[in-house]
Design an enzyme around this catalytic site. Structure first.
Site, PDB file in Angstrom:
ATOM      1  N   CYS A 114     -32.741 -10.862  20.992  1.00  0.00           N
ATOM      2  CA  CYS A 114     -32.313 -10.308  22.284  1.00  0.00           C
ATOM      3  C   CYS A 114     -33.050  -9.012  22.600  1.00  0.00           C
ATOM      4  O   CYS A 114     -33.437  -8.755  23.722  1.00  0.00           O
ATOM      5  CB  CYS A 114     -30.814 -10.081  22.273  1.00  0.00           C
ATOM      6  SG  CYS A 114     -30.258  -9.035  20.921  1.00  0.00           S
ATOM      7  N   GLU A 123     -22.380  -9.407  24.990  1.00  0.00           N
ATOM      8  CA  GLU A 123     -23.685  -8.949  24.485  1.00  0.00           C
ATOM      9  C   GLU A 123     -24.686 -10.011  24.915  1.00  0.00           C
ATOM     10  O   GLU A 123     -24.733 -11.090  24.328  1.00  0.00           O
ATOM     11  CB  GLU A 123     -23.651  -8.818  22.952  1.00  0.00           C
ATOM     12  CG  GLU A 123     -22.639  -7.820  22.431  1.00  0.00           C
ATOM     13  CD  GLU A 123     -23.055  -6.367  22.672  1.00  0.00           C
ATOM     14  OE1 GLU A 123     -24.224  -6.126  23.050  1.00  0.00           O
ATOM     15  OE2 GLU A 123     -22.211  -5.480  22.493  1.00  0.00           O
ATOM     16  N   ASN A 173     -29.506 -17.408  17.252  1.00  0.00           N
ATOM     17  CA  ASN A 173     -30.687 -16.727  16.703  1.00  0.00           C
ATOM     18  C   ASN A 173     -30.409 -15.864  15.477  1.00  0.00           C
ATOM     19  O   ASN A 173     -31.220 -15.801  14.566  1.00  0.00           O
ATOM     20  CB  ASN A 173     -31.425 -15.942  17.796  1.00  0.00           C
ATOM     21  CG  ASN A 173     -30.576 -14.891  18.455  1.00  0.00           C
ATOM     22  OD1 ASN A 173     -29.344 -14.952  18.416  1.00  0.00           O
ATOM     23  ND2 ASN A 173     -31.209 -13.921  19.071  1.00  0.00           N
TER      24      ASN A 173
END
Ligand code: NAD
Length: 470
Positions: free
Chosen positions: A278, A244, A149
């Site tokens: 995210c 992450e 992304n």
């Protein structure tokens, strides 16, 4: 585009097409590497460790600054490639390249600040008479495994601090969007000895897994989904791991909030990069008294978004990464509707495009908000008061970031303290990050922090040296 291993370009008999999600055209091909190639990259990265450790911090910093200049010169070229492979609007790609330049610059600065400390051993029993200090040493080889992304900036968030504190790196870029990362690694490789920067492409389940399991890799720095992150944490053995992972970020809007400001924040947070963020606003939690007004304003602003060719500067909503991802979002939204939620605007799919969608009367038990929905959807959950808002916000396995809009100082502080997330913003949506701040979630959203100084902490090991002076 070829892989980069030990300064050499390496291909493979098996190739994978990288397609533009907007029109399905093949942009380029990448090699599908197998375990032997990953092993070669590990050897080259280990062989190059010495050459990097021997460079002064001054020189490492200057080399990173040189890379900053080169990336600045190629800003437009990188942004275009990013749009072609990810499908994000060109204006958003330019922002990602600008943030990548900033991330690289922060790392160049940090290379000169790898400080440690003196330690008063005489504060402990029998410690009198010592002079002791610590050193921060590189771990060795850092493997950076990254998602589709924000491929460029998220990869630089790993490899630039890694090199700043003198680790060599092996990059496994996302299979769907590897090209900007590979192009950047070529650029970085020009600055450093062969083997400092290596890139291995192919499937995560094969080469990614090999890097994770290898005893000759010292650290895994991973950004991606919770499912993959959990697998990595189980397999990594004794090596250091930073994870992450995904988010299901709440943004709370209380009765006394500046509604226009909140609406602007939600539009940015829910629809940026077609919702594939995210820390995107994945749950809009609104106090009942203002929910109708907020929903109406949200719909009005959503209708202004322009879906179209991501290379066109007027486009504000691009595609998802591929049609499969868009179908998944479509199914999740339709499922929520069958359970009683109501689409106020959007809800239609066209290939890899999914319309910006505002959906009301969502309840916390719906799949749409129980899991991370990675698409342009703003689900409205109505609550009675701040207590219920906090309860709903925390009713998730995730804990990346959160936002709260209110002008009541005590309610703002309650939300900030009681929401279980790595970051809570007041009068800002969850979708905000500067590249120097400590970034990383609680609960299933991750382990460890990024943000250059914090990444350096996680990519060094501390040695204590004690001199007995008596
Ligand atoms: P993903 O987990 O599918 O893939 C991420 C990377 O891991 C890719 O390079 C992939 O090839 C590799 N991989 C896959 N299987 C592997 C394995 N078994 N071993 C090692 N590597 C493997 O994630 P994605 O779909 O590319 O990205 C979307 C996810 O990333 C979302 O959940 C999003 O929230 C999360 N994300 C988190 C952050 C953050 O900073 N917290 C930032 C961006 C994205």
């Amino acid at each position: 585009m070829d892989m980069l291993i030990g300064g050499k370009h390496i291909s493979s008999d098996d190739l994978l097409e990288v397609k533009n999600p907007y029109d399905g055209e093949v942009i380029d091909t990448i090699p599908i590497a197998h375990r032997q190639i990953a092993d070669l990259a590990i050897t080259e990265a280990n062989n190059a460790k010495e050459s990097l450790v021997e460079m002064s911090a001054f020189k490492v910093s200057n080399k990173l600054f040189d890379a900053v200049k080169k990336l600045e010169e190629l800003r437009e070229e990188f942004a275009e490639l990013l749009t072609l492979e990810v499908g994000k609007p060109i204006n958003e790609s330019l922002v990602e390249v600008d943030r990548s330049i900033e991330t690289l610059r922060l790392s160049a600065e940090e290379a000169k600040r790898i400080y440690a400390e003196s330690v008063p051993l005489d504060a402990g029993l029998n410690g009198k008479g010592f002079f002791a200090f610590t050193q921060k040493l590189p771990l060795g080889v850092v493997a950076a495994i990254t998602p589709f992304n924000y491929p460029l900036n998220l990869t630089i968030h790993k490899i630039a601090p890694a090199i700043a504190c003198k680790n060599t790196v092996i990059v496994k870029p996302p299979t769907e969007a590897p090209l900007t990362v590979m192009k950047f690694c070529e650029l970085l490789n020009e600055e450093f000895p062969d083997g400092v920067v290596n890139v291995v492409t192919g499937y995560g389940s094969e080469v990614g897994d090999y890097l994770v399991c290898s005893p000759n890799v010292d650290k895994i720095s991973f950004t991606g989904s919770v499912t993959t992150g959990m697998m990595i944490s189980q397999k990594a053995g004794m090596k250091k791991v930073t994870l992450e992972l995904g988010g299901n970020d709440p943004t709370i809007i209380l009765k006394d909030a500046d509604i226009d400001k909140a609406v602007k924040g939600i539009i940015n947070g829910a629809f940026l990069n077609a919702g594939q963020v995210c820390m995107g606003v994945k749950r809009v939690i609104v106090e009942d008294g203002i929910a109708d007004e907020l929903a109406e304003k949200l719909v009005n602003e959503t209708e202004k978004l322009v879906m179209g060719n991501p290379l066109d500067k007027s486009t504000t909503l691009g595609t998802l990464i591929n049609e499969k991802a868009a179908i998944q979002v479509e199914e999740t939204v339709n499922n929520a509707v069958s359970q009683g939620a109501e689409i106020l605007v959007g809800g239609l799919r066209d290939g890899a495009f999914y319309e910006a969608t505002v959906i009301d009367n969502v309840t916390p038990d719906m799949d749409l908000v129980m899991r991370e929905t990675f698409g342009p959807v703003a689900p409205i959950i109505r609550v009675e008061d701040v207590d219920e808002a906090i309860e709903v916000a925390n009713d998730t396995e995730y804990g990346l970031q959160a936002g709260v809009f209110t002008n009541d100082y005590s309610k703002a502080m309650r939300c900030a303290q009681e929401i279980e997330a790595g970051t809570v913003f007041v009068n800002k949506q969850s979708t905000f990050r500067t590249d120097n701040m400590p970034f990383g979630g609680f609960k299933s959203s991750g382990v460890g922090k990024e943000g250059i100084k914090y990444a350096v902490d996680e990519m060094t090991k501390t040695k204590l040296i004690g001199l007995n002076l008596r």
